[in-house]
Design an enzyme around this catalytic site. Structure first.
Site, PDB file in Angstrom:
ATOM      1  N   ALA A   1      -3.887   7.789  -5.318  1.00 17.99           N
ATOM      2  CA  ALA A   1      -2.494   7.355  -5.436  1.00 17.99           C
ATOM      3  C   ALA A   1      -2.528   5.893  -5.879  1.00 17.99           C
ATOM      4  CB  ALA A   1      -1.773   7.499  -4.100  1.00 17.99           C
TER       5      ALA A   1
ATOM      6  N   GLY B   1       0.822  -1.211   0.000  1.00 17.32           N
ATOM      7  CA  GLY B   1       0.000   0.000   0.000  1.00 17.32           C
ATOM      8  C   GLY B   1       0.845   1.244   0.000  1.00 17.32           C
ATOM      9  N   ASN B   2       0.207   2.399   0.182  1.00 17.78           N
ATOM     10  CA  ASN B   2       0.941   3.662   0.274  1.00 17.78           C
ATOM     11  C   ASN B   2       0.242   4.580   1.275  1.00 17.78           C
ATOM     12  OD1 ASN B   2      -0.902   5.621  -1.227  1.00 17.78           O
ATOM     13  ND2 ASN B   2      -0.672   3.997  -2.758  1.00 17.78           N
ATOM     14  N   ARG B   3       0.849   5.724   1.550  1.00 16.91           N
ATOM     15  CA  ARG B   3       0.385   6.583   2.642  1.00 16.91           C
ATOM     16  C   ARG B   3      -0.708   7.566   2.265  1.00 16.91           C
ATOM     17  NH1 ARG B   3       3.527   5.905   7.046  1.00 16.91           N
ATOM     18  NH2 ARG B   3       5.659   5.166   6.701  1.00 16.91           N
ATOM     19  N   SER B   4      -1.271   7.464   1.084  1.00 15.85           N
ATOM     20  CA  SER B   4      -2.353   8.385   0.711  1.00 15.85           C
ATOM     21  C   SER B   4      -3.542   8.206   1.659  1.00 15.85           C
ATOM     22  CB  SER B   4      -2.794   8.098  -0.722  1.00 15.85           C
ATOM     23  OG  SER B   4      -3.978   8.815  -0.994  1.00 15.85           O
TER      24      SER B   4
END
Ligand code: C5P
Length: 233
Positions: free
Chosen positions: A95, A29-32
């Site tokens: 994102a 995943g990512n931090r968006s």
């Protein structure tokens, strides 16, 4: 008209960071946070638009907005492709993961693998192979024609470096992606993902002008974005 300048307009907004599964319990995943995309959807609804929010975030859905929940980039691509038919505007605030695991394990990946032919348990670390995800925004721009001709807005999180400024990176990305507007988000140095305020520069294809917004709330950024879109409609 008046305070509902988007009345009768159909808009699609994407939000959140996609989650790309590795096995039934894990993902990349990512931090968006999704907050900016939700603000874009909320302000569009307040201005009278018919809003579809294709989202991989789990925030409360703004009033008057229809949410289409998705998890992966591939799911988001399919949902956007469907919802963009007949839309006046598509805003890609999500994102989207550039890569996904090539294989999704059917069972939870174990720390210690099954014993090999020699009977000893395999304690080695697994390697995760990745494959590219489609660029949803580029696909939309490439597919524009009679049936699909929305104004397309991209977002870009950029940091300056020795070679080029945030704006130079933004201009290059706008040209490369072919969208109508690009919202360049300054990231790094205390400007973290998930914050309630942001500083952006709105670039328009074919124009040298830059619209600077912020530091301001994500609703204010969304308002400036819809003002810029209104000029193109
Ligand atoms: O190239 P970059 O990922 O920085 O571009 C960001 C923009 O492209 C965002 O609007 C994002 O939603 C979109 N994007 C996309 N599909 C991808 C990657 C990014 O639509 N696979």
């Amino acid at each position: 008209e008046g305070d509902r300048p988007l009345a009768g307009r159909r808009v699609v907004v994407t939000a959140g960071g996609t989650r790309e599964p590795l096995d039934p319990v894990r993902y990349l995943g990512n931090r968006s946070s999704g907050k900016q995309g939700y603000a874009v959807a909320r302000v569009a609804a307040q201005r009278g638009a018919d809003v579809v929010l294709v989202t991989s975030a789990e925030l409360p859905v703004p009033q008057g907005v229809r949410a289409v929940p998705v998890e992966t980039a591939l799911e988001m691509a399919r949902a956007v492709e469907q919802e963009a038919v007949g839309a006046d505007v598509v805003v890609m605030a999500a994102a989207v993961a550039d890569f996904r695991p090539a294989q999704v394990a059917g069972h939870k990946i174990k720390k210690t693998h099954e014993a090999g032919p020699d009977g000893a348990p395999d304690e080695s670390a697994p390697t995760v192979a990745l494959v590219r995800n489609p660029d949803i925004l580029a696909g939309l721009v490439a597919g524009r024609g009679e049936a699909l001709a929305p104004v397309v807005v991209g977002f870009a999180a950029e940091t300056g470096d020795e070679a080029a400024s945030v704006l130079e990176h933004g201009r290059a990305k706008l040209a490369r992606k072919g969208c109508d507007l690009l919202v360049v988000n300054e990231v790094g140095a205390g400007l973290t993902f998930g914050a309630d305020e942001s500083t952006v520069h709105i670039l328009r294809r074919g124009s040298e002008d830059v619209l600077d917004v912020g530091p301001a709330s994500k609703d204010v950024v969304a308002g400036a974005l819809w003002d810029a879109v209104a000029e193109l409609l």
